[in-house]
Design an enzyme around this catalytic site. Structure first.
Site, PDB file in Angstrom:
ATOM      1  CD  GLU A   1     -62.432 -67.423  23.077  1.00  0.00           C
ATOM      2  OE1 GLU A   1     -62.335 -66.189  23.038  1.00  0.00           O
ATOM      3  OE2 GLU A   1     -61.457 -68.181  23.051  1.00  0.00           O
TER       4      GLU A   1
ATOM      5  NE  ARG B   1     -38.728 -53.008  23.577  1.00  0.00           N
ATOM      6  CZ  ARG B   1     -38.380 -54.235  23.197  1.00  0.00           C
ATOM      7  NH1 ARG B   1     -37.127 -54.607  23.253  1.00  0.00           N
ATOM      8  NH2 ARG B   1     -39.281 -55.082  22.763  1.00  0.00           N
TER       9      ARG B   1
ATOM     10  CG  ASP C   1     -58.038 -66.315  35.502  1.00  0.00           C
ATOM     11  OD1 ASP C   1     -59.065 -65.921  34.903  1.00  0.00           O
ATOM     12  OD2 ASP C   1     -57.588 -67.457  35.357  1.00  0.00           O
ATOM     13  CG  HIS C   2     -60.201 -61.810  31.682  1.00  0.00           C
ATOM     14  ND1 HIS C   2     -59.384 -62.614  30.951  1.00  0.00           N
ATOM     15  CD2 HIS C   2     -61.410 -61.872  31.069  1.00  0.00           C
ATOM     16  CE1 HIS C   2     -60.061 -63.142  29.943  1.00  0.00           C
ATOM     17  NE2 HIS C   2     -61.297 -62.706  29.984  1.00  0.00           N
TER      18      HIS C   2
ATOM     19  CE  LYS D   1     -54.504 -66.689  29.820  1.00  0.00           C
ATOM     20  NZ  LYS D   1     -54.861 -66.128  28.512  1.00  0.00           N
TER      21      LYS D   1
ATOM     22  CE  LYS E   1     -58.402 -68.377  20.853  1.00  0.00           C
ATOM     23  NZ  LYS E   1     -59.169 -67.371  21.617  1.00  0.00           N
TER      24      LYS E   1
ATOM     25  CG  HIS F   1     -59.586 -67.740  31.504  1.00  0.00           C
ATOM     26  ND1 HIS F   1     -58.937 -66.852  32.326  1.00  0.00           N
ATOM     27  CD2 HIS F   1     -59.285 -67.350  30.239  1.00  0.00           C
ATOM     28  CE1 HIS F   1     -58.277 -65.963  31.578  1.00  0.00           C
ATOM     29  NE2 HIS F   1     -58.463 -66.255  30.317  1.00  0.00           N
TER      30      HIS F   1
ATOM     31  CE  LYS G   1     -65.196 -63.627  31.641  1.00  0.00           C
ATOM     32  NZ  LYS G   1     -65.317 -62.615  30.612  1.00  0.00           N
TER      33      LYS G   1
ATOM     34  CG  ASP H   1     -55.292 -68.615  25.335  1.00  0.00           C
ATOM     35  OD1 ASP H   1     -54.696 -67.642  25.836  1.00  0.00           O
ATOM     36  OD2 ASP H   1     -56.311 -68.490  24.620  1.00  0.00           O
TER      37      ASP H   1
HETATM   38  C1  BG6 Z   1     -57.923 -64.717  27.116  1.00  0.00           C
HETATM   39  C2  BG6 Z   1     -57.362 -65.638  26.080  1.00  0.00           C
HETATM   40  O1  BG6 Z   1     -57.297 -64.914  28.348  1.00  0.00           O
HETATM   41  O2  BG6 Z   1     -59.317 -64.963  27.239  1.00  0.00           O
HETATM   42  C3  BG6 Z   1     -58.067 -65.456  24.753  1.00  0.00           C
HETATM   43  O3  BG6 Z   1     -55.973 -65.394  25.931  1.00  0.00           O
HETATM   44  C4  BG6 Z   1     -59.552 -65.586  24.913  1.00  0.00           C
HETATM   45  O4  BG6 Z   1     -57.589 -66.385  23.787  1.00  0.00           O
HETATM   46  C5  BG6 Z   1     -60.062 -64.725  26.058  1.00  0.00           C
HETATM   47  O5  BG6 Z   1     -60.166 -65.174  23.698  1.00  0.00           O
HETATM   48  C6  BG6 Z   1     -61.512 -65.031  26.357  1.00  0.00           C
HETATM   49  O6  BG6 Z   1     -61.991 -64.123  27.299  1.00  0.00           O
HETATM   50  P1  BG6 Z   1     -63.556 -63.797  27.382  1.00  0.00           P
HETATM   51  O7  BG6 Z   1     -63.666 -62.902  28.568  1.00  0.00           O
HETATM   52  O8  BG6 Z   1     -63.925 -63.142  26.082  1.00  0.00           O
HETATM   53  O9  BG6 Z   1     -64.245 -65.116  27.559  1.00  0.00           O
END
Ligand code: BG6
Length: 507
Positions: free
Chosen positions: A233, A62, A194-195, A165, A357, A257, A199, A252
């Site tokens: 994390e 925006r 889904d990243h 996501k 976390k 993941h 990997k 999350d």
């Molecule tokens: C994201 C979450 O999808 O993945 C985050 O929303 C998280 O909260 C992150 O920190 C972790 O990704 P990676 O690749 O650093 O393990």
């Protein structure tokens, strides 16, 4: 006589694939993800010469930025990466454009369509478009509708939509979102990202399992006694309290993941290495998965929340003290749960899944523990022999370890566990690309293999429905256990495994 067979792994994931001329349109271009992940990934693809010269990125949000302002903001955010590659950046950034767009306003969509036609003329992008929705999840459905109503999704060969996501908040909302999105476009045009699937090490689980003969025969309940899947994390919630407060670790990390890692670890071999064959197997295994105790889910799940910690010199805030977090928040920053998969391969094998976390270490891994030897002939150094373990190190220190017993040097016959290690770094000597590099390239190539299909997403939400309902209806049954920052989570999570005579791995 020699027989030549086609390596099925090469059919789907060919090394050299050419991205067709196109424009990548990013909605939410003023947001975090664009400058932290997407533009750096595109710049990486550019440096690797994997983007066609007929290419453009159109940032949309925006804010009333100009092309030049957008380029400058991206350059500032990439900082050193730009400084170290100034010439390449100047070439790449000439393909960055910006258009102020509010997806809720039809007149903005008309402006967008006109701008895209201009870009087609300027950059020869041939009306080929990938639309990336990096907006608030509440706009995924309406965003797709707006694009469809503007006629921007009508050509299935030339338009794709990438959706970040979280895809839905629960089973019901994921189903309705799927219905909306599918009414705007065909399933093969939808790329739910889904990243973790981007990997290298997650993809390697497939290669390890299906390109070697030694693993598959023992990859089942006869040899494996339990599986642990961890994504730990060290960071806290950072600046994302607004989003995280209404999400929590279950939504999350676990539903997406961790569940994707579980699906890849537990799926059956696909008949072919093609996107649908793989996604069929992933969906099947998720449909067979269930919480260890669906009737009384509080028996198989622990929720936690980080409390203050750190040292005197470097104190760490607790979750409730973080900016933007409700001081009485009951959002979980840690989840541990136990699952079973009711199929022939896995019946009775517990899968323990945990994420948190502010834990002691940043680490994602899948650990398969094998059954113990039926008879112990030797004394073990630690009292009893360690079960064999295959440890798939997803990140950092990407690689894999195999733990087995050997004879301890000396005159007796004592055994001791050792690790056989494989390290990506040592074997290949170069860091692997970030997940987004792979996934953006695949979306632009139209290859959905590493994206989640509608039935997979729904099965993943269904799996956690008893927990989500419990948290909603009677949260006291799934209480929040505080844990000190930079530890391995609440003691209650240790008790979850101790009941089965097991320990979490603490590398
Ligand atoms: C994201 C979450 O999808 O993945 C985050 O929303 C998280 O909260 C992150 O920190 C972790 O990704 P990676 O690749 O650093 O393990």
């Amino acid at each position: 006589m020699s027989v030549t067979t086609t390596n099925p792994l090469r059919v789907g994931l060919r090394q050299e694939r050419v991205i067709a001329p196109q424009c990548l349109v990013i909605f939410g271009a003023s947001g975090d993800l664009t400058h932290r992940k997407l533009v750096p990934a595109l710049f990486e693809l550019f440096k690797q010469r994997r983007l066609p010269s007929e290419f453009a990125v159109l940032g949309c949000a925006r804010r009333p930025w100009s092309d030049e302002e957008f380029r400058q903001k991206m350059a500032d955010a990439l900082g050193e990466k730009v400084e170290a590659n100034r010439l390449a950046w100047d070439q790449f950034s000439a393909s960055l454009f910006y258009e102020p767009v509010d997806l809720q306003k039809p007149e903005d969509l008309e402006k967008l369509a006109t701008r895209l036609e201009e870009i087609d003329r300027l950059r020869a992008t041939r009306s080929n478009r990938t639309f990336y929705l990096s907006v608030s999840p509440t706009f995924y459905g309406s965003g797709c509708r707006a694009l469809a109503n503007a006629g921007l999704l009508s050509d299935p060969k030339r338009s794709r939509v990438v959706i970040e996501k979280p895809f839905g908040r629960d089973y019901g909302s994921a189903q309705s979102l799927n219905r909306i999105v599918q009414s705007c476009t065909q399933e093969n045009q939808i790329f739910r990202i889904d990243h973790y699937l981007g990997k290298e090490t997650v993809q390697n689980i497939l290669v390890l399992r299906f390109a070697n003969t030694i693993f598959e025969p023992i990859w089942n309940r006869n040899y494996i006694s339990s599986v642990q899947i961890t994504a730990a994390e060290t960071v806290g919630v950072e600046e994302r309290a607004g989003y995280y407060e209404s999400s929590g670790a279950l939504r999350d990390m676990v539903q997406n993941h961790l569940t994707q890692m579980l699906a890849i670890t537990a799926m059956e071999p696909p008949g072919r290495f093609d996107p649908e064959a793989i996604r069929n197997e992933k969906a099947k295994v998720l449909q067979a998965a269930r919480l260890a105790d669906e009737e009384e889910p509080w028996n198989c799940c622990i929720r936690g929340q980080y409390s203050p910690g750190g040292t005197k010199d470097a104190p760490l805030l607790g979750y409730r003290q973080e900016p933007g977090v409700d001081p009485n928040s009951t959002t979980e920053t840690y989840v541990a749960t136990k699952l079973f998969i009711d199929n022939w391969r896995w019946q009775g094998v517990p899968f323990y899944v945990r994420t948190g976390k502010r834990l002691a270490k940043r680490l994602s891994e899948v650990v398969l523990t094998f059954r113990e030897a039926p008879v112990h002939l030797f004394d073990a150094a630690g009292g009893s022999p360690t079960a064999n373990q295959l440890i798939l190190r997803i990140q950092p220190d990407e690689g894999a370890d195999f733990r087995f017993e050997v004879k301890s040097p000396g005159s007796g016959m004592r055994s001791r566990p050792v690790d056989m290690e494989f390290s990506y770094d040592e074997s290949f000597g170069e860091p692997s690309d970030e997940g987004y590099v792979r996934l953006l390239a695949d979306a632009m190539l139209g290859d959905p293999t590493l994206f989640t299909r509608n039935d997979e997403v729904e099965a993943a939400w269904r799996l956690y429905t008893p927990l989500l309902e419990l948290i909603e209806d009677s949260p006291w049954q799934l209480p929040i256990h505080p844990y000190e920052s930079r530890t391995w989570g609440p003691a209650a999570a240790d008790a979850l495994l101790a009941r089965d005579g097991l320990l979490w791995r603490r590398p």
